[in-house]
Design a protein around this motif. Structure first.
Motif, PDB file in Angstrom:
ATOM      1  N   LEU A  34     -56.968  -0.249  28.587  1.00 44.97           N
ATOM      2  CA  LEU A  34     -56.384  -1.712  28.666  1.00 44.97           C
ATOM      3  C   LEU A  34     -55.799  -1.556  30.416  1.00 44.97           C
ATOM      4  CD1 LEU A  34     -54.747  -2.574  25.710  1.00 44.97           C
ATOM      5  CD2 LEU A  34     -56.754  -3.644  26.378  1.00 44.97           C
ATOM      6  N   ASP A  35     -55.353  -0.632  30.727  1.00 43.46           N
ATOM      7  CA  ASP A  35     -54.788  -0.812  32.163  1.00 43.46           C
ATOM      8  C   ASP A  35     -56.160  -0.737  33.090  1.00 43.46           C
ATOM      9  OD1 ASP A  35     -52.803  -0.346  34.256  1.00 43.46           O
ATOM     10  OD2 ASP A  35     -53.799   1.683  34.546  1.00 43.46           O
ATOM     11  N   SER A  36     -57.164   0.066  32.583  1.00 41.61           N
ATOM     12  CA  SER A  36     -58.256   0.133  33.616  1.00 41.61           C
ATOM     13  C   SER A  36     -58.853  -1.092  33.645  1.00 41.61           C
ATOM     14  CB  SER A  36     -59.437   1.075  32.811  1.00 41.61           C
ATOM     15  OG  SER A  36     -60.658   1.093  33.712  1.00 41.61           O
ATOM     16  N   PHE A  37     -58.933  -2.155  32.381  1.00 43.67           N
ATOM     17  CA  PHE A  37     -59.607  -3.434  32.460  1.00 43.67           C
ATOM     18  C   PHE A  37     -58.939  -4.349  33.375  1.00 43.67           C
ATOM     19  CE2 PHE A  37     -59.549  -7.576  30.713  1.00 43.67           C
ATOM     20  CZ  PHE A  37     -60.832  -7.780  30.595  1.00 43.67           C
ATOM     21  N   GLY A  96     -60.995  -4.473  35.958  1.00 42.94           N
ATOM     22  CA  GLY A  96     -62.052  -5.273  35.338  1.00 42.94           C
ATOM     23  C   GLY A  96     -63.293  -4.382  34.358  1.00 42.94           C
ATOM     24  N   LYS A  97     -62.900  -3.108  34.752  1.00 43.73           N
ATOM     25  CA  LYS A  97     -63.998  -2.393  34.119  1.00 43.73           C
ATOM     26  C   LYS A  97     -63.739  -2.230  32.442  1.00 43.73           C
ATOM     27  CE  LYS A  97     -64.845   0.572  38.066  1.00 43.73           C
ATOM     28  NZ  LYS A  97     -64.624   1.977  38.749  1.00 43.73           N
ATOM     29  N   THR A  98     -64.906  -2.219  31.605  1.00 42.40           N
ATOM     30  CA  THR A  98     -64.751  -2.224  30.123  1.00 42.40           C
ATOM     31  C   THR A  98     -65.377  -0.763  29.735  1.00 42.40           C
ATOM     32  OG1 THR A  98     -66.913  -3.078  30.050  1.00 42.40           O
ATOM     33  CG2 THR A  98     -65.097  -4.621  29.979  1.00 42.40           C
ATOM     34  N   GLU A  99     -65.822   0.312  30.443  1.00 42.42           N
ATOM     35  CA  GLU A  99     -66.150   1.469  30.004  1.00 42.42           C
ATOM     36  C   GLU A  99     -65.129   2.021  29.113  1.00 42.42           C
ATOM     37  OE1 GLU A  99     -68.339   0.784  33.960  1.00 42.42           O
ATOM     38  OE2 GLU A  99     -66.388   0.535  32.981  1.00 42.42           O
ATOM     39  N   LEU A 100     -64.017   2.238  29.412  1.00 41.61           N
ATOM     40  CA  LEU A 100     -63.018   3.208  28.476  1.00 41.61           C
ATOM     41  C   LEU A 100     -62.768   2.307  27.038  1.00 41.61           C
ATOM     42  CD1 LEU A 100     -60.279   4.430  31.134  1.00 41.61           C
ATOM     43  CD2 LEU A 100     -62.209   5.633  29.909  1.00 41.61           C
ATOM     44  N   LEU A 101     -62.601   0.726  27.371  1.00 43.06           N
ATOM     45  CA  LEU A 101     -62.582   0.270  26.207  1.00 43.06           C
ATOM     46  C   LEU A 101     -63.691   0.372  25.217  1.00 43.06           C
ATOM     47  CD1 LEU A 101     -61.217  -3.188  27.723  1.00 43.06           C
ATOM     48  CD2 LEU A 101     -59.756  -1.756  26.096  1.00 43.06           C
ATOM     49  N   CYS A 116     -54.723 -14.550  22.664  1.00 41.52           N
ATOM     50  CA  CYS A 116     -54.379 -13.324  23.461  1.00 41.52           C
ATOM     51  C   CYS A 116     -55.952 -12.720  24.109  1.00 41.52           C
ATOM     52  CB  CYS A 116     -53.748 -12.208  22.640  1.00 41.52           C
ATOM     53  SG  CYS A 116     -54.578 -12.028  21.017  1.00 41.52           S
ATOM     54  N   ASP A 117     -56.041 -11.797  24.829  1.00 40.25           N
ATOM     55  CA  ASP A 117     -57.317 -11.214  25.218  1.00 40.25           C
ATOM     56  C   ASP A 117     -57.748 -10.090  24.141  1.00 40.25           C
ATOM     57  OD1 ASP A 117     -56.957 -12.778  27.595  1.00 40.25           O
ATOM     58  OD2 ASP A 117     -55.887 -10.992  28.559  1.00 40.25           O
ATOM     59  N   PHE A 118     -56.792  -9.542  23.965  1.00 43.82           N
ATOM     60  CA  PHE A 118     -57.098  -8.307  22.750  1.00 43.82           C
ATOM     61  C   PHE A 118     -55.947  -8.317  21.567  1.00 43.82           C
ATOM     62  CE2 PHE A 118     -58.513  -7.055  27.031  1.00 43.82           C
ATOM     63  CZ  PHE A 118     -59.755  -6.669  27.020  1.00 43.82           C
ATOM     64  N   ILE A 119     -56.480  -7.758  20.734  1.00 41.27           N
ATOM     65  CA  ILE A 119     -55.731  -7.556  19.427  1.00 41.27           C
ATOM     66  C   ILE A 119     -55.552  -6.018  19.224  1.00 41.27           C
ATOM     67  CG2 ILE A 119     -55.291  -8.189  17.048  1.00 41.27           C
ATOM     68  CD1 ILE A 119     -56.771 -10.624  17.283  1.00 41.27           C
ATOM     69  N   ALA A 120     -54.547  -5.425  18.877  1.00 40.83           N
ATOM     70  CA  ALA A 120     -54.239  -4.032  18.547  1.00 40.83           C
ATOM     71  C   ALA A 120     -53.817  -4.065  17.230  1.00 40.83           C
ATOM     72  CB  ALA A 120     -53.258  -3.296  19.463  1.00 40.83           C
ATOM     73  N   GLY A 121     -54.746  -3.579  15.958  1.00 39.77           N
ATOM     74  CA  GLY A 121     -54.345  -3.336  14.865  1.00 39.77           C
ATOM     75  C   GLY A 121     -53.612  -2.082  14.549  1.00 39.77           C
ATOM     76  N   HIS A 138     -44.728  -0.509  24.497  1.00 41.80           N
ATOM     77  CA  HIS A 138     -43.821   0.224  25.484  1.00 41.80           C
ATOM     78  C   HIS A 138     -44.665   0.666  26.648  1.00 41.80           C
ATOM     79  CE1 HIS A 138     -40.741   2.983  26.984  1.00 41.80           C
ATOM     80  NE2 HIS A 138     -41.358   3.830  26.827  1.00 41.80           N
ATOM     81  N   LEU A 139     -45.807   1.463  26.273  1.00 41.49           N
ATOM     82  CA  LEU A 139     -46.689   1.778  27.269  1.00 41.49           C
ATOM     83  C   LEU A 139     -47.312   0.512  28.051  1.00 41.49           C
ATOM     84  CD1 LEU A 139     -48.731   4.638  25.309  1.00 41.49           C
ATOM     85  CD2 LEU A 139     -46.709   4.828  27.151  1.00 41.49           C
ATOM     86  N   LEU A 140     -47.559  -0.458  27.519  1.00 39.03           N
ATOM     87  CA  LEU A 140     -48.398  -1.540  28.166  1.00 39.03           C
ATOM     88  C   LEU A 140     -47.231  -2.197  29.026  1.00 39.03           C
ATOM     89  CD1 LEU A 140     -50.367  -3.268  25.453  1.00 39.03           C
ATOM     90  CD2 LEU A 140     -51.286  -1.809  27.196  1.00 39.03           C
ATOM     91  N   HIS A 141     -46.050  -2.186  28.685  1.00 42.10           N
ATOM     92  CA  HIS A 141     -44.959  -3.014  29.437  1.00 42.10           C
ATOM     93  C   HIS A 141     -44.911  -2.122  30.682  1.00 42.10           C
ATOM     94  CE1 HIS A 141     -41.003  -4.199  30.941  1.00 42.10           C
ATOM     95  NE2 HIS A 141     -40.453  -2.987  30.708  1.00 42.10           N
ATOM     96  N   LEU A 142     -44.726  -0.625  30.635  1.00 42.54           N
ATOM     97  CA  LEU A 142     -44.535   0.243  31.940  1.00 42.54           C
ATOM     98  C   LEU A 142     -45.727   0.108  32.945  1.00 42.54           C
ATOM     99  CD1 LEU A 142     -43.329   3.569  30.171  1.00 42.54           C
ATOM    100  CD2 LEU A 142     -42.054   1.888  31.258  1.00 42.54           C
ATOM    101  N   GLN A 143     -46.983  -0.418  32.289  1.00 46.89           N
ATOM    102  CA  GLN A 143     -48.176  -1.049  33.154  1.00 46.89           C
ATOM    103  C   GLN A 143     -48.177  -2.221  33.536  1.00 46.89           C
ATOM    104  OE1 GLN A 143     -50.865   2.413  30.639  1.00 46.89           O
ATOM    105  NE2 GLN A 143     -51.353   0.081  30.382  1.00 46.89           N
ATOM    106  N   GLY A 144     -47.146  -3.176  33.315  1.00 51.24           N
ATOM    107  CA  GLY A 144     -47.259  -4.510  33.682  1.00 51.24           C
ATOM    108  C   GLY A 144     -47.972  -5.599  32.898  1.00 51.24           C
ATOM    109  N   ILE A 145     -48.417  -4.920  31.654  1.00 49.89           N
ATOM    110  CA  ILE A 145     -49.287  -5.857  30.702  1.00 49.89           C
ATOM    111  C   ILE A 145     -48.309  -6.318  29.677  1.00 49.89           C
ATOM    112  CG2 ILE A 145     -51.254  -5.658  29.164  1.00 49.89           C
ATOM    113  CD1 ILE A 145     -52.279  -3.287  30.660  1.00 49.89           C
ATOM    114  N   GLU A 146     -48.445  -7.653  29.486  1.00 45.10           N
ATOM    115  CA  GLU A 146     -47.586  -8.336  28.422  1.00 45.10           C
ATOM    116  C   GLU A 146     -48.382  -8.143  27.005  1.00 45.10           C
ATOM    117  OE1 GLU A 146     -48.008 -12.347  29.622  1.00 45.10           O
ATOM    118  OE2 GLU A 146     -46.752 -12.173  31.207  1.00 45.10           O
TER     119      GLU A 146
END
Length: 393
Positions: free
Chosen positions: A315-318, A322-327, A154-159, A19-27
């Protein structure tokens, strides 16, 4: 199949993350081993922190919760046959807790995802994770359990697949450290068709064991008693359960426990568990896949929501910069809050439950702790701010 984030598990963590990713435009695509009916029909308690309630409202899924939830400004700690109220609203500057069952949260999230044409694949089987240490991880699974083998790139997997799912074991044993405490008692929980016996949750310490009185709705109540986790529910007749509840919740005044038909009962074991780290390569664990708390502190669902808020932000920051610090800091950020919640849940559990090997001295120490926390404003404030929810970071 191609998506940006593959999510394994359609519990509160996976659904809220999608849900949060959808609101950020991330599939994202969610896969789930159970059916929609099973997920929505599994009745579980839910005490929501103020931050969880605020997030649900801010992201457009809180309307039914605000209409049907129960908003509590305090809790009662009961010992020596006397009740002592902790006014959380007053002690925390206006924060409350909301009693709204976890399966109702799940229903709201599934409805929101389907309305937004989000993809949730139910009844999948043989889930496996691949290439986690690459930039292109994959999830393999069989649709409809025995169907054709499929693959999500995918780019990332959420377990988000819970304690028994395949995601945590996908982190090499040489990389992860698991911390666990098994408690020597469990909870026998019931649902009963009865009006509320108290306006807020009641946590009781009694020489026969812990008891909890909770509200589900104006017509349905949820109650628990401490039992041996290895006990058989068949040993507990309705009459025996009510006898224990009356004994453990009794007070010196004219308070009465209202009985009703018991429509569900069962016994659950209790444990504390933490996996460190909560990430490996492009895999990020969230919720019960990474940590378990005993229900005494009411933190399970709230920790899951906190995890995915942090992950969604990273993920939104990435994807935007393109920044990976938060990840890279995801695990450390989450675990700081997780361990505080583990501490609080352990504290509440230790203070309220009778241990089979407790000496009279240790029982008096419990009562002294309860007396202190209910008579000291500083101690009451500490309990209250932990109960309503600590800051996200």
């Amino acid at each position: 199949m191609r998506t940006q984030v593959g999510i394994i598990g359609a519990g509160p963590a996976g659904l809220m993350l999608s849900h949060l990713l959808h609101l950020q435009g991330i599939e994202s695509v969610i896969i789930e081993s159970r059916s929609r009916e099973e997920i929505e029909g599994t009745i579980r308690a839910g005490v929501l922190e103020q931050g969880t309630v605020d997030l649900m409202n801010a992201t457009g899924i809180g309307e039914r919760m605000m209409r049907e939830g129960h908003f509590h400004r305090g809790i009662e700690l009961r010992f020596n046959r006397k009740g002592h109220r902790i006014n959380m609203h007053e002690l925390t500057g206006g924060k409350n807790v909301t009693v709204y069952a976890q399966h109702e949260v799940i229903k709201d999230l599934i409805a929101a995802r389907l309305q937004a044409r989000g993809e949730i694949l139910f009844n999948v089987g043989d889930v496996s994770l691949h290439d986690l240490d690459s930039s292109a991880p994959k999830i393999r699974f069989r649709k409809d359990k025995n169907g054709e083998l499929q693959e999500i790139h995918c780019d990332f997997i959420a377990g988000c697949d819970g304690f028994h799912g395949p995601c945590r074991p996908a982190i090499p044993k040489t990389v992860r450290t698991e911390y666990q405490k098994i408690y020597p008692f469990g909870w026998l929980g019931i649902l009963t068709e009865a009006p509320p016996s108290a306006p807020e949750l009641v946590y009781a310490n009694h020489e026969r064991g812990f008891a909890l009185l909770s509200t589900r709705s104006p017509e349905i109540q949820r109650l628990y008693i401490q039992v041996d986790p290895a006990d058989d529910i068949a040993n507990w007749s309705d009459d025996r359960i009510w006898t224990e509840l009356h004994a453990r919740l009794a007070t010196e005044d004219d308070w009465k426990l209202i009985e009703g038909p018991i429509i569900q009962k069962g016994i659950i074991a209790m444990r504390s568990f933490v996996c460190d780290p909560m990430q490996y390569g492009r895999l990020f664990l969230a919720g019960d896949a990474a940590h378990i708390v005993p229900p005494t502190g009411a933190k399970g669902l709230n920790l899951a929501v906190a995890d995915v808020q942090i992950l969604a932000r990273a993920l939104d920051s990435f994807y935007t910069s393109g920044k990976t610090e938060l990840l890279e800091r995801y695990s450390a950020t989450c675990l700081r809050r997780v361990w505080k919640a583990e501490r609080f849940s352990w504290y509440m559990t230790s203070m309220l439950h009778r241990h089979h090997d407790h000496t009279p001295f240790e029982h008096r120490i419990q009562l002294a702790e309860l007396d202190y926390v209910t008579s000291s404003q500083a101690a009451s404030t500490s309990l209250a701010e932990n109960y309503v929810g600590l800051p996200m970071e």
